[in-house]
Design a protein around this motif. Structure first.
Motif, PDB file in Angstrom:
ATOM      1  N   MET A 175       0.824  -1.205   0.000  1.00  0.00           N
ATOM      2  CA  MET A 175       0.000   0.000   0.000  1.00  0.00           C
ATOM      3  C   MET A 175       0.857   1.253   0.000  1.00  0.00           C
ATOM      4  O   MET A 175       1.096   1.860   1.048  1.00  0.00           O
ATOM      5  CB  MET A 175      -0.939  -0.016   1.204  1.00  0.00           C
ATOM      6  N   LYS A 176       1.345   1.640  -1.134  1.00  0.00           N
ATOM      7  CA  LYS A 176       2.122   2.871  -1.240  1.00  0.00           C
ATOM      8  C   LYS A 176       1.866   3.517  -2.591  1.00  0.00           C
ATOM      9  O   LYS A 176       1.438   2.870  -3.532  1.00  0.00           O
ATOM     10  CB  LYS A 176       3.604   2.603  -1.027  1.00  0.00           C
ATOM     11  N   ASP A 177       2.089   4.801  -2.658  1.00  0.00           N
ATOM     12  CA  ASP A 177       1.874   5.559  -3.885  1.00  0.00           C
ATOM     13  C   ASP A 177       3.089   5.364  -4.790  1.00  0.00           C
ATOM     14  O   ASP A 177       4.115   5.999  -4.622  1.00  0.00           O
ATOM     15  CB  ASP A 177       1.662   7.033  -3.562  1.00  0.00           C
ATOM     16  N   VAL A 178       2.938   4.480  -5.751  1.00  0.00           N
ATOM     17  CA  VAL A 178       4.048   4.134  -6.642  1.00  0.00           C
ATOM     18  C   VAL A 178       4.169   5.143  -7.783  1.00  0.00           C
ATOM     19  O   VAL A 178       5.264   5.546  -8.163  1.00  0.00           O
ATOM     20  CB  VAL A 178       3.854   2.715  -7.218  1.00  0.00           C
ATOM     21  N   THR A 179       3.020   5.594  -8.299  1.00  0.00           N
ATOM     22  CA  THR A 179       3.027   6.441  -9.492  1.00  0.00           C
ATOM     23  C   THR A 179       3.124   7.931  -9.182  1.00  0.00           C
ATOM     24  O   THR A 179       3.353   8.718 -10.092  1.00  0.00           O
ATOM     25  CB  THR A 179       1.760   6.190 -10.319  1.00  0.00           C
ATOM     26  N   GLY A 180       2.890   8.321  -7.938  1.00  0.00           N
ATOM     27  CA  GLY A 180       2.919   9.738  -7.577  1.00  0.00           C
ATOM     28  C   GLY A 180       1.660  10.487  -7.949  1.00  0.00           C
ATOM     29  O   GLY A 180       1.651  11.711  -7.992  1.00  0.00           O
TER      30      GLY A 180
ATOM     31  N   ALA B 247      -1.277  10.334  -6.245  1.00  0.00           N
ATOM     32  CA  ALA B 247      -2.191  10.375  -5.101  1.00  0.00           C
ATOM     33  C   ALA B 247      -2.682  11.787  -4.829  1.00  0.00           C
ATOM     34  O   ALA B 247      -1.910  12.735  -4.836  1.00  0.00           O
ATOM     35  CB  ALA B 247      -1.511   9.809  -3.871  1.00  0.00           C
ATOM     36  N   GLU B 248      -4.009  11.894  -4.593  1.00  0.00           N
ATOM     37  CA  GLU B 248      -4.595  13.175  -4.196  1.00  0.00           C
ATOM     38  C   GLU B 248      -4.379  13.428  -2.714  1.00  0.00           C
ATOM     39  O   GLU B 248      -4.237  14.562  -2.286  1.00  0.00           O
ATOM     40  CB  GLU B 248      -6.101  13.174  -4.463  1.00  0.00           C
TER      41      GLU B 248
ATOM     42  N   ASP C 263      -4.310   7.769  -0.438  1.00  0.00           N
ATOM     43  CA  ASP C 263      -4.824   7.394  -1.758  1.00  0.00           C
ATOM     44  C   ASP C 263      -3.853   6.404  -2.399  1.00  0.00           C
ATOM     45  O   ASP C 263      -2.779   6.764  -2.843  1.00  0.00           O
ATOM     46  CB  ASP C 263      -4.969   8.647  -2.626  1.00  0.00           C
ATOM     47  N   PHE C 264      -4.248   5.132  -2.429  1.00  0.00           N
ATOM     48  CA  PHE C 264      -3.373   4.084  -2.947  1.00  0.00           C
ATOM     49  C   PHE C 264      -3.895   3.496  -4.257  1.00  0.00           C
ATOM     50  O   PHE C 264      -3.674   2.334  -4.550  1.00  0.00           O
ATOM     51  CB  PHE C 264      -3.233   2.955  -1.909  1.00  0.00           C
ATOM     52  N   ARG C 265      -4.599   4.280  -5.053  1.00  0.00           N
ATOM     53  CA  ARG C 265      -5.135   3.768  -6.314  1.00  0.00           C
ATOM     54  C   ARG C 265      -4.041   3.541  -7.349  1.00  0.00           C
ATOM     55  O   ARG C 265      -4.147   2.664  -8.177  1.00  0.00           O
ATOM     56  CB  ARG C 265      -6.181   4.729  -6.876  1.00  0.00           C
ATOM     57  N   ASN C 266      -3.017   4.347  -7.341  1.00  0.00           N
ATOM     58  CA  ASN C 266      -1.894   4.225  -8.263  1.00  0.00           C
ATOM     59  C   ASN C 266      -2.330   4.244  -9.730  1.00  0.00           C
ATOM     60  O   ASN C 266      -1.738   3.587 -10.577  1.00  0.00           O
ATOM     61  CB  ASN C 266      -1.077   2.968  -7.973  1.00  0.00           C
ATOM     62  N   GLY C 267      -3.382   4.968 -10.021  1.00  0.00           N
ATOM     63  CA  GLY C 267      -3.845   5.097 -11.394  1.00  0.00           C
ATOM     64  C   GLY C 267      -4.586   3.885 -11.929  1.00  0.00           C
ATOM     65  O   GLY C 267      -5.005   3.874 -13.074  1.00  0.00           O
ATOM     66  N   ALA C 268      -4.777   2.847 -11.122  1.00  0.00           N
ATOM     67  CA  ALA C 268      -5.395   1.617 -11.602  1.00  0.00           C
ATOM     68  C   ALA C 268      -6.904   1.580 -11.368  1.00  0.00           C
ATOM     69  O   ALA C 268      -7.653   1.173 -12.236  1.00  0.00           O
ATOM     70  CB  ALA C 268      -4.750   0.404 -10.931  1.00  0.00           C
ATOM     71  N   LEU C 269      -7.342   1.999 -10.204  1.00  0.00           N
ATOM     72  CA  LEU C 269      -8.758   1.917  -9.859  1.00  0.00           C
ATOM     73  C   LEU C 269      -9.383   3.299  -9.956  1.00  0.00           C
ATOM     74  O   LEU C 269      -9.113   4.166  -9.135  1.00  0.00           O
ATOM     75  CB  LEU C 269      -8.933   1.387  -8.437  1.00  0.00           C
ATOM     76  N   ASP C 270     -10.213   3.485 -10.949  1.00  0.00           N
ATOM     77  CA  ASP C 270     -10.927   4.753 -11.063  1.00  0.00           C
ATOM     78  C   ASP C 270     -12.378   4.442 -11.381  1.00  0.00           C
ATOM     79  O   ASP C 270     -12.714   4.040 -12.486  1.00  0.00           O
ATOM     80  CB  ASP C 270     -10.326   5.640 -12.154  1.00  0.00           C
ATOM     81  N   PHE C 271     -13.213   4.581 -10.385  1.00  0.00           N
ATOM     82  CA  PHE C 271     -14.636   4.325 -10.555  1.00  0.00           C
ATOM     83  C   PHE C 271     -15.391   5.634 -10.749  1.00  0.00           C
ATOM     84  O   PHE C 271     -16.476   5.820 -10.244  1.00  0.00           O
ATOM     85  CB  PHE C 271     -15.184   3.561  -9.353  1.00  0.00           C
ATOM     86  N   GLY C 272     -14.783   6.576 -11.452  1.00  0.00           N
ATOM     87  CA  GLY C 272     -15.412   7.852 -11.713  1.00  0.00           C
ATOM     88  C   GLY C 272     -15.059   8.923 -10.709  1.00  0.00           C
ATOM     89  O   GLY C 272     -15.600  10.023 -10.766  1.00  0.00           O
TER      90      GLY C 272
ATOM     91  N   THR D  55     -18.263  17.773  -4.426  1.00  0.00           N
ATOM     92  CA  THR D  55     -18.811  16.421  -4.361  1.00  0.00           C
ATOM     93  C   THR D  55     -17.820  15.473  -3.694  1.00  0.00           C
ATOM     94  O   THR D  55     -18.209  14.619  -2.897  1.00  0.00           O
ATOM     95  CB  THR D  55     -19.157  15.911  -5.772  1.00  0.00           C
ATOM     96  N   LYS D  56     -16.535  15.622  -4.006  1.00  0.00           N
ATOM     97  CA  LYS D  56     -15.526  14.776  -3.365  1.00  0.00           C
ATOM     98  C   LYS D  56     -15.514  14.983  -1.853  1.00  0.00           C
ATOM     99  O   LYS D  56     -15.465  14.016  -1.092  1.00  0.00           O
ATOM    100  CB  LYS D  56     -14.137  15.075  -3.936  1.00  0.00           C
ATOM    101  N   LEU D  57     -15.574  16.246  -1.416  1.00  0.00           N
ATOM    102  CA  LEU D  57     -15.601  16.520   0.018  1.00  0.00           C
ATOM    103  C   LEU D  57     -16.843  15.934   0.678  1.00  0.00           C
ATOM    104  O   LEU D  57     -16.776  15.399   1.781  1.00  0.00           O
ATOM    105  CB  LEU D  57     -15.524  18.024   0.266  1.00  0.00           C
TER     106      LEU D  57
END
Length: 80
Positions: free
Chosen positions: A7-12, A14-15, A19-28, A36-38
């Motif tokens: 669980m680390k930010d590999v791609t840089g 992260a918001e 945030d450990f999505r690493n550009g892979a998981l984006d559900f919108g 809306t994010k807040l």
């Protein structure tokens, strides 16, 4: 251990620090505006708090049973 190896930010990208999505998981998520994010973060935080209170209630109930105190609920009745 997961924080160090997986669980680390590999791609840089992260918001946030968590945030450990690493550009892979984006559900919108990236399509939402900041307001809306807040709002969604606040809702998720409140859901987490409610879940923690529920677990705390279960733990307290278990301890009450260990000391032979009967939890008498107004609607359900006594639980044994």
């Amino acid at each position: 251990a997961l924080e160090l190896g997986v669980m680390k930010d590999v791609t840089g990208e992260a918001e946030l620090p968590r945030d450990f999505r690493n550009g892979a998981l984006d559900f919108g998520w990236d399509s939402f505006d900041e307001e809306t994010k807040l709002s969604k973060r606040a809702i998720e935080l409140n859901n987490g708090r409610a879940a923690m209170m529920g677990i705390l209630g279960l733990m307290v109930h278990e301890k009450l049973n260990e000391i032979d105190m009967v939890a008498d609920l107004p609607i359900i009745g006594a639980l044994h």
